[in-house]
Design a protein around this motif. Structure first.
Motif, PDB file in Angstrom:
ATOM      1  N   PHE A  17      38.487  75.986 156.737  1.00  0.00           N
ATOM      2  CA  PHE A  17      38.427  75.434 155.380  1.00  0.00           C
ATOM      3  C   PHE A  17      36.975  75.133 154.994  1.00  0.00           C
ATOM      4  N   VAL A  18      36.256  74.431 155.855  1.00  0.00           N
ATOM      5  CA  VAL A  18      34.861  74.068 155.555  1.00  0.00           C
ATOM      6  C   VAL A  18      34.023  75.326 155.385  1.00  0.00           C
ATOM      7  N   TYR A  19      34.249  76.341 156.191  1.00  0.00           N
ATOM      8  CA  TYR A  19      33.530  77.610 156.035  1.00  0.00           C
ATOM      9  C   TYR A  19      33.883  78.257 154.692  1.00  0.00           C
ATOM     10  N   ALA A  20      35.161  78.214 154.318  1.00  0.00           N
ATOM     11  CA  ALA A  20      35.617  78.845 153.063  1.00  0.00           C
ATOM     12  C   ALA A  20      34.985  78.199 151.836  1.00  0.00           C
ATOM     13  N   ILE A  21      34.746  76.890 151.875  1.00  0.00           N
ATOM     14  CA  ILE A  21      34.188  76.206 150.703  1.00  0.00           C
ATOM     15  C   ILE A  21      32.669  76.109 150.746  1.00  0.00           C
ATOM     16  N   SER A  22      32.061  76.576 151.821  1.00  0.00           N
ATOM     17  CA  SER A  22      30.611  76.408 151.963  1.00  0.00           C
ATOM     18  C   SER A  22      29.818  77.082 150.849  1.00  0.00           C
ATOM     19  N   GLY A  23      30.374  78.107 150.218  1.00  0.00           N
ATOM     20  CA  GLY A  23      29.669  78.787 149.143  1.00  0.00           C
ATOM     21  C   GLY A  23      29.809  78.127 147.786  1.00  0.00           C
ATOM     22  N   CYS A  61      32.589  73.008 139.816  1.00  0.00           N
ATOM     23  CA  CYS A  61      32.585  74.282 140.540  1.00  0.00           C
ATOM     24  C   CYS A  61      32.387  75.406 139.517  1.00  0.00           C
ATOM     25  N   ARG A  62      31.367  76.218 139.718  1.00  0.00           N
ATOM     26  CA  ARG A  62      31.038  77.272 138.758  1.00  0.00           C
ATOM     27  C   ARG A  62      32.040  78.422 138.779  1.00  0.00           C
ATOM     28  N   ASP A  63      32.629  78.695 139.949  1.00  0.00           N
ATOM     29  CA  ASP A  63      33.559  79.823 140.074  1.00  0.00           C
ATOM     30  C   ASP A  63      34.887  79.311 140.636  1.00  0.00           C
ATOM     31  N   MET A  64      35.651  78.652 139.780  1.00  0.00           N
ATOM     32  CA  MET A  64      36.904  78.035 140.191  1.00  0.00           C
ATOM     33  C   MET A  64      37.894  79.067 140.725  1.00  0.00           C
ATOM     34  N   ASP A  65      37.950  80.246 140.123  1.00  0.00           N
ATOM     35  CA  ASP A  65      38.885  81.272 140.590  1.00  0.00           C
ATOM     36  C   ASP A  65      38.585  81.680 142.032  1.00  0.00           C
ATOM     37  N   HIS A  66      37.324  81.875 142.343  1.00  0.00           N
ATOM     38  CA  HIS A  66      36.930  82.249 143.700  1.00  0.00           C
ATOM     39  C   HIS A  66      37.264  81.127 144.679  1.00  0.00           C
ATOM     40  N   LEU A  67      36.965  79.905 144.314  1.00  0.00           N
ATOM     41  CA  LEU A  67      37.262  78.771 145.184  1.00  0.00           C
ATOM     42  C   LEU A  67      38.763  78.651 145.433  1.00  0.00           C
ATOM     43  N   MET A  68      39.563  78.763 144.385  1.00  0.00           N
ATOM     44  CA  MET A  68      41.009  78.624 144.538  1.00  0.00           C
ATOM     45  C   MET A  68      41.559  79.721 145.451  1.00  0.00           C
ATOM     46  N   GLU A  69      41.021  80.909 145.363  1.00  0.00           N
ATOM     47  CA  GLU A  69      41.449  81.993 146.255  1.00  0.00           C
ATOM     48  C   GLU A  69      41.056  81.693 147.701  1.00  0.00           C
ATOM     49  N   ALA A  70      39.879  81.120 147.901  1.00  0.00           N
ATOM     50  CA  ALA A  70      39.393  80.809 149.248  1.00  0.00           C
ATOM     51  C   ALA A  70      40.211  79.711 149.923  1.00  0.00           C
ATOM     52  N   ILE A  71      40.700  78.743 149.132  1.00  0.00           N
ATOM     53  CA  ILE A  71      41.438  77.629 149.734  1.00  0.00           C
ATOM     54  C   ILE A  71      42.954  77.809 149.675  1.00  0.00           C
ATOM     55  N   ARG A  72      43.417  78.881 149.084  1.00  0.00           N
ATOM     56  CA  ARG A  72      44.860  79.130 148.964  1.00  0.00           C
ATOM     57  C   ARG A  72      45.619  78.991 150.293  1.00  0.00           C
TER      58      ARG A  72
END
Length: 76
Positions: A17-23, A61-72
């Motif tokens: 999870f932490v790796y996925a949100i690091s960006g 968060c500038r790219d909410m779609d990308h973040l939501m996909e990463a944490i899905r």
């Protein structure tokens, strides 16, 4: 601001999870009755009660779609 429920089933999921949100440079924090925990902090997350879902608050968060996909995979 957006909130989602996150559940970790094992310790390795916290690391992933932490790796996925690091960006995501936005402010991500877990909110509970004791306050807030920086979601980018592995040690901070381990201080939470992982036996139940955690509320993740997402701000700026500038790219909410990308973040939501990463944490899905971690969403409840």
């Amino acid at each position: 601001m957006r909130t989602v429920q996150i559940r970790f089933n094992d310790i390795s999921q916290v690391r992933r999870f932490v790796y996925a949100i690091s960006g995501c440079p936005g402010e991500l924090k877990f909110i509970d009755e004791n306050g807030s925990i920086n979601a980018h902090s592995i040690l901070g997350i381990f201080s939470a009660d992982l036996s139940r879902p955690l509320t993740l608050q997402i701000n700026n968060c500038r790219d909410m779609d990308h973040l939501m996909e990463a944490i899905r995979p971690f969403m409840e």
